[in-house]
Design an enzyme around this catalytic site. Structure first.
Site, PDB file in Angstrom:
ATOM      1  N   LYS A   1     -21.698  -5.297   4.732  1.00 33.52           N
ATOM      2  CA  LYS A   1     -20.807  -4.909   3.633  1.00 33.52           C
ATOM      3  C   LYS A   1     -20.621  -6.062   2.649  1.00 33.52           C
ATOM      4  CE  LYS A   1     -17.479  -3.220   6.391  1.00 33.52           C
ATOM      5  NZ  LYS A   1     -16.222  -2.512   6.803  1.00 33.52           N
TER       6      LYS A   1
ATOM      7  N   GLU B   1       0.841  -1.206   0.000  1.00 31.77           N
ATOM      8  CA  GLU B   1       0.000   0.000   0.000  1.00 31.77           C
ATOM      9  C   GLU B   1       0.870   1.248   0.000  1.00 31.77           C
ATOM     10  OE1 GLU B   1      -3.694  -0.011   2.204  1.00 31.77           O
ATOM     11  OE2 GLU B   1      -3.038   1.800   3.260  1.00 31.77           O
TER      12      GLU B   1
ATOM     13  N   PRO C   1       2.688  11.268  -1.824  1.00 29.67           N
ATOM     14  CA  PRO C   1       3.465  12.214  -1.016  1.00 29.67           C
ATOM     15  C   PRO C   1       2.908  13.631  -1.135  1.00 29.67           C
ATOM     16  CG  PRO C   1       4.910  10.795  -2.283  1.00 29.67           C
ATOM     17  CD  PRO C   1       3.524  10.568  -2.800  1.00 29.67           C
TER      18      PRO C   1
ATOM     19  N   ASP D   1     -13.830   9.038   7.757  1.00 28.51           N
ATOM     20  CA  ASP D   1     -14.131   9.578   9.077  1.00 28.51           C
ATOM     21  C   ASP D   1     -15.614   9.444   9.386  1.00 28.51           C
ATOM     22  OD1 ASP D   1     -11.547  10.176   9.517  1.00 28.51           O
ATOM     23  OD2 ASP D   1     -11.872  12.278   9.988  1.00 28.51           O
TER      24      ASP D   1
END
Length: 663
Positions: free
Chosen positions: A191, A21, A25, A114
């Site tokens: 899910k 993974e 940057p 989040d």
């Protein structure tokens, strides 16, 4: 063969595979240099697939899509794009899915992201948002299952969809005593039934917790998990502080034996990495020993670093001796024709989807970096960090490209590093805690004196263990910061100059020193003093800046300053780089552990002022939100470096600043 589940299904049942993974940057030059690293790792390690994070650490989604395209098209790697849905407009999700299809990405890791803003943050329309827009942002996608269903409804079976699983329970806002995988199971079942094809777990260090979790899933009465691939996530141990911080944020348990092994060597990153390589290798072997009717996979959260991952893979014999052929196809590549392209200035020829350089690229610089002091992200050079007793044929440990910066690069790292701006969590937000925790820690201030009280409490080691600009919640102030506490308190209390990072001078201190020491034993470390602070704009323009630029002071210091609007000033040229922490060790090059320069400062400016806004969003009181936003617009972020660090010179920076306060 670009679907992950197809590639797994084509493997023998007793085979092992791995995935890697990466995150985009935060700087353009770091992003460019990551391409070299990706090419090197793809050719040397040959992962079954790679993951690209979505907006991790505050980066934009466009960077994620750009990185995914490089992996899929230029490097020919089977690529899985992360996609978070919470607080996302449907049109943004649609655009991301459309772009993924265009660049040939067939795999999506569907994540919630989040917690929903309407639960975490106070949402209203007073800041100019239309009510319908607010609803669109929050009502369409609440949970990851909503995103899975949406992808299936709009895209059919084009995408292979993965979802996250949590062997120790999802941390969210819960206390560790309240989190458990049993509590999460109904959501995970939903899910899978919504259309998920495979599971990737949160990283863990307790193997028994993972094997118990996997066994529970396989034997669950719902039969939802009987055949679905479950890929355990592993976080290579690069640094003691990063380990403690990430596991705390994830509410992830560190077995006592691992802590006992690491604690005596926590200041020596070389030894920590060595122990970490052994620890993760042992975890892999223990998981491999558990009977499985399907291939065993392992997912590595690389933090864009290569050498430790390569050492672990070699230790566990996970690197294929040559590209693995599945049903006549190279398993590491996608179905792309041979092409020629330009990558970092070198002509590349893609054969079967793998880019082959026609000439080697120039080796990058060997400078590295870290964060220190009350910003509290500690890293160090990799040149003192090669794995023991390993020739490491997967990644040559003597290669300058491989060892250039093989550590997490934080706020004071090398902006050219592929790992610059390593996200401590993969949240698109950068506050070091949840909104509820923010309100508990910092309250909802409505005056400068209230903020000053927070800073003085923090500096005094009282009731505020961390600030919005720190990523550590240690109950005590760092021992280094304690040495200059009186100076920092004087700046804070006298002029409301709020200090967020600092360090004292050190001149040839033994590397084993309990306060300043770092790196291998029998070395010596050096530090220039510096401080980073928020200063009221008027004070900067009328008081501090003129004083720092005066003829008597200017030769002794360097400064960088920036505002929320993008205004930038510096005493230095744009290419100046200031080493402020370095060390000399037996048999090693001089190691630069902390540096300050324009590119990284500008990037940090953007994030630091963003944290003012995020703090404001956490407040339920409208007056507090408005006040924090005014403060964001009314302060300058200033970094001041003192060049005197020899005995007798170390206090000069603090005398200069205290004189500026008194003027």
């Amino acid at each position: 063969m670009d679907k992950i589940t197809d590639k797994i299904a084509a493997l023998p049942n007793d085979a092992s595979f791995f995935s890697l993974e990466f995150f985009p940057p935060k700087t353009q030059i770091g992003f460019s240099n990551l391409q070299d690293r990706l090419q090197r790792m793809s050719q040397s390690l040959r992962p079954l697939f790679v993951n690209v994070t979505w907006g991790a650490g505050g980066c934009t989604s466009s960077r994620s899509l750009e990185l995914a395209e490089i992996c899929q098209r230029q490097l020919g790697l089977t690529t899985c794009l992360h996609l978070t849905c919470t607080n996302m407009k449907r049109k943004v999700v649609d655009e991301a899915l459309r772009e993924a299809q265009i660049i040939g990405v067939r795999n999506i890791l569907a994540l919630r992201g989040d917690p929903p803003r309407d639960e975490e943050y106070r949402l209203d329309t007073e800041d100019g948002e239309e009510e319908e827009e607010v609803k669109e942002n929050n009502a369409e996608f609440i949970w990851a299952a909503d995103l899975v269903r949406y992808i299936r409804r709009t895209c059919g079976d084009f995408f292979c969809i993965g979802v996250a699983a949590y062997p120790e329970g999802h941390s969210d806002e819960s206390h560790p005593r309240e989190q458990s995988y049993e509590k999460d199971l109904p959501y995970l079942i939903e899910k899978v039934r919504a259309g998920a094809d495979f599971l990737v777990t949160q990283f863990f260090f307790d193997v028994h917790a993972y094997t118990r979790f996997e066994r529970t899933l396989r034997q669950h009465d719902s039969k939802a998990f009987r055949k679905i691939p479950i890929i355990p996530g592993l976080l290579p141990i690069q640094n003691y502080q990063i380990l403690k911080r990430t596991t705390k944020l994830a509410h992830c348990r560190i077995p006592p034996g691992l802590l006992e092994a690491l604690d005596p060597i926590k200041a020596d990153d070389e030894e920590v990495k060595r122990k970490g390589i052994d620890a993760i290798s042992d975890m892999i072997r223990e998981i491999q020993a558990v009977k499985s009717d399907a291939p065993r996979g392992f997912h590595f959260y690389t933090l864009n670093l290569e050498k430790v991952v390569g050492s672990i893979l070699e230790n566990c014999n996970l690197v294929p001796p040559e590209p693995l052929v599945i049903n006549g196809e190279d398993s590491t590549t996608s179905d792309l024709p041979a092409t020629t392209n330009e990558l970092n200035g070198a002509t590349q020829k893609a054969v079967n989807g793998i880019s082959q350089p026609c000439k080697p690229s120039d080796p990058p610089s060997s400078r590295r970096g870290s964060i220190t002091s009350n910003y509290l992200t500690t890293t160090s050079s990799d040149s003192a960090s090669s794995a023991p007793n390993a020739t490491n044929t997967a990644i040559n440990t003597t290669s300058r490209e491989a060892t250039w910066d093989d550590y997490p690069n934080g706020r004071f790292g090398d902006a050219r590093s592929p790992a610059f701006g390593t996200p401590i969590s993969y949240s698109p937000y950068s506050l070091p805690c949840t909104p509820a925790q923010a309100r508990s820690l910092w309250g909802e201030p409505t005056s400068p004196s209230a903020i000053t009280n927070l800073f003085t409490s923090h500096l005094s080691g009282k009731s505020v263990p961390q600030l919005p600009w720190s990523d550590d919640s240690s109950p005590s102030l760092s021992s280094e910061t304690a040495l200059i506490r009186d100076h920092l308190l004087a700046l804070t209390t006298t002029r409301n100059w709020w200090t967020i990072a600092s360090q004292p001078a050190a001149d040839g201190v033994p590397s084993t020193d309990p306060i300043h020491g770092w790196g291998p034993a029998k070395g010596f470390v050096f530090q220039k003093p510096f401080v980073e602070l928020f200063c009221p704009t008027d004070d900067w323009d009328d008081r501090l800046k003129p004083f720092l630029k005066s003829a008597s002071i200017a030769p002794e210091i360097s400064f960088y300053a920036g505002t929320s609007s993008g205004r930038f000033e510096s005493s230095e040229s744009s290419d100046a780089v200031h080493a402020v922490t370095w060390g000399s060790f037996l048999g090693k090059e001089i190691m630069t552990a902390t540096m300050v320069e324009e590119v990284s400062f500008r990037q940090w400016c953007e994030e630091a002022f963003g944290r003012w806004e995020e703090w404001a969003r956490c407040c339920r009181d409208g007056a507090a939100r408005a006040f924090l936003r005014r403060q964001r617009e009314g302060v300058v972020l200033v970094n001041v470096i003192g060049h005197g660090y020899r005995d007798g010179e170390g206090d000069r920076l603090w005398k200069v600043l205290r004189e500026a306060v008194r003027r």
